[in-house]
Design an enzyme around this catalytic site. Structure first.
Site, short mmCIF file in Angstrom:
data_model
loop_
_atom_site.label_atom_id
_atom_site.label_comp_id
_atom_site.label_asym_id
_atom_site.label_seq_id
_atom_site.Cartn_x
_atom_site.Cartn_y
_atom_site.Cartn_z
N GLY A 23 3.85 0.29 -0.54
CA GLY A 23 2.79 1.24 -0.20
C GLY A 23 2.26 1.95 -1.42
N SER A 57 5.25 -6.04 -3.12
CA SER A 57 4.22 -5.07 -3.46
C SER A 57 4.82 -3.88 -4.23
CB SER A 57 3.49 -4.62 -2.18
OG SER A 57 2.29 -3.96 -2.50
N TYR A 58 4.63 -2.64 -3.73
CA TYR A 58 5.19 -1.48 -4.45
C TYR A 58 6.71 -1.45 -4.40
CZ TYR A 58 5.32 3.05 -6.66
OH TYR A 58 5.57 4.06 -7.57
N HIS A 83 -0.63 -12.00 -0.23
CA HIS A 83 0.23 -10.91 -0.68
C HIS A 83 1.56 -10.89 0.06
CE1 HIS A 83 0.89 -7.06 -2.67
NE2 HIS A 83 1.19 -6.50 -1.52
N ASP A 117 -3.23 -14.08 -3.59
CA ASP A 117 -3.27 -12.62 -3.51
C ASP A 117 -4.15 -12.05 -4.62
OD1 ASP A 117 -2.70 -9.93 -3.08
OD2 ASP A 117 -0.78 -10.02 -4.14
#
Length: 497
Positions: free
Chosen positions: A107, A203-204, A468, A416
């Site tokens: 996020g 991701s994060y 992603h 992605d």
């Protein structure tokens, strides 16, 4: 005199015992201030009752399965009323012999239950016909015991009764709370404590996973033996690892994939320096034009359709996330498209998930929302509007943990545009590792699944045709990757039946 002498001796002994007891309590108290909040669920009766209280017997719309599942809350700060929500699936076969894998989404502020468990690699996917659940044939609990946690507090069903906690969130708090969660979770499920333990995410979580791994690594060396976690390695996909190369790679990937014009690309290259946090007004104008591209296509999977919903608030465009301000990321955080929620393989799958987890019967079955949180469950929290700390690069942690002997794999779906393979390749080049095996295709049966580069102490894997969320777009290949990662085996470099 004899009686007086005896009384004196007894008084002395009593005083001495009280002194020892006082010192012992003082030592325990001192330890408690420097270690995580530990729940003491040690005796077998308490452990069994707590596990049974968390047992999920059947979810609304769930197909029959043979494996057990559990869900509920683990307190990480009792005085603040701070608790993280988890969902755990035992392995399909012989869970007592399989490793334990924790999955984290990023996020920052997005749910590992909503994305990871319900749309990527968990066993159940909500369908359009709510409350129907579809059994995922490529669930990762075919390879491991599978644990998801919603972190930090304020995400999904996780909560705090101390509102100021939300304003203190950042990488450091997330790592500490996640570590405390794990220590306490293992006390609730001690039968898994000796299992090989791995962490994965996307991701994060390129920040979350290495930072939590480092905290476990350090605590194993210097902390209490009873809190030892049998960490063997970690794996991150399409991961935010280095601001400079991640951001540069985004722009180069967009141009190379015919998403942006030659003129805009040239202007960004001329006006923007991604190694700096503050940019010129001309650079910001060019980046605004760049992000406008992703109002009409899916940044997280360039060649996938966007959700065209019948909902009254739908525009046919990708849905947006609230803006998180603070120290993450260094530059792109001012553009709302950076935060846009990724769509699933069914571009409307997130709508089904959101509807499912907001049903009272689903929450009751999951032992969730028992404090009656005053806002609906959503994929990514709108309550988290500030982020206190985030390093510009995670590479120093990766260097440290690689040197410490942990197994490290980094994978990248090559469709992605948000954390593209281009940026990840630049990032890995920064590590300066010796190449053990050069760019090599790997196979999913008779088709090329992607390519690998084996570095000294690190494996890099690309996943052909995946966006992603690799497990969403390439479910069978993602299961193949995690199986080989856990077994510490190279992916097949030749076709097989």
């Amino acid at each position: 005199m004899g009686h007086l002498h005896l009384c004196s001796v007894m008084i002395f002994i009593t005083a001495y015992c009280l002194l020892i007891l006082f010192l012992s309590l003082a030592i325990v108290s001192a330890r408690d201030t420097t270690s995580p909040l530990i729940s003491h669920e040690s005796d077998s009766t308490t452990v069994t009752s707590r596990q049974e209280a968390d047992r999920v017997h059947r979810l609304p719309g769930q197909p029959e399965v043979s494996f057990r599942q559990y869900a509920g809350y683990v307190t990480v700060n009792e005085s603040h009323g701070k608790a993280l929500f988890y969902w755990f699936f035992e392995a399909v076969k012989e869970p007592q012999k399989q490793p334990l894998l924790l999955w984290l989404n990023g996020g920052p502020g997005c749910s590992s239950i909503g994305f990871g468990a319900a749309e990527e690699l968990g066993p159940f996917f909500p369908q359009k016909d709510i409350p129907k659940l579809k059994l995922n044939p490529y669930s990762w609990n075919k390879a491991a015991n599978l644990l998801f946690v919603e972190s930090p507090v304020g995400v999904g069903f996780s909560y705090t009764n101390t509102s100021s906690d939300i304003n203190e969130l950042g990488d450091t708090v997330v790592a500490k709370d996640s570590y405390t969660f794990l220590v306490n979770w293992f006390r609730r499920f001690p039968q898994f404590k000796s299992h090989d333990f791995y962490i994965a995410g996307e991701s994060y979580a390129g920040h979350y996973v290495p930072q939590l791994s480092e905290l476990i690594f350090d605590s194993n060396q210097h902390g209490a033996e009873e809190n030892y976690i049998n960490l063997k390695g970690f794996m991150v996909g399409n991961a935010v690892l280095d601001d400079d190369t991640d951001q540069r790679g985004m722009v180069e990937y967009a141009w190379d994939h015919a998403v942006m014009s030659d003129e805009l690309y040239a202007e960004i290259k001329l006006e923007c320096n991604f190694s700096k946090q503050n940019q010129s007004s001309r650079c910001n104008e060019a980046l605004t034009e760049y992000f406008d591209i992703y109002k009409i296509i899916d940044m997280y999977s360039l060649y996938s359709p966007i959700c065209i919903s019948n909902k009254s608030n739908s525009t046919g465009r990708p849905r947006q996330l609230p803006l998180v301000r603070g120290s993450v990321p260094s530059m792109f955080s001012k553009f709302v498209q950076w935060y846009r929620r990724p769509a699933g393989h069914d571009p409307c799958s997130s709508e089904y998930t959101e509807a499912y987890f907001n049903r009272p019967d689903v929450q009751a079955a999951l032992n969730a929302n028992n404090t009656k949180i005053p806002y609906p469950w959503v994929h990514c929290s709108s309550n988290i509007t500030f982020w206190n700390d985030a390093p510009l690069s995670i590479l120093p942690i990766i260097r440290k943990l690689r040197a410490g002997g942990l197994r490290i794999w980094i994978f990248s779906g090559d469709d992605d545009g948000r954390v593209p393979v281009t940026g990840t390749r630049y990032t890995l080049r920064k590590l300066g590792l010796k190449t053990i095996e050069k760019w090599t295709p790997w196979y999913d049966h008779r088709q090329v699944g992607g390519w690998t580069v084996a570095y000294d102490g690190l494996m890099f894997v690309t996943v052909r045709g995946a966006g992603h969320q690799v497990p969403t777009y390439a479910p069978e290949r993602s299961l193949q990757i995690v199986r080989h990662f856990l077994a510490n085996e190279k992916l097949p470099s030749a076709p097989f039946s």
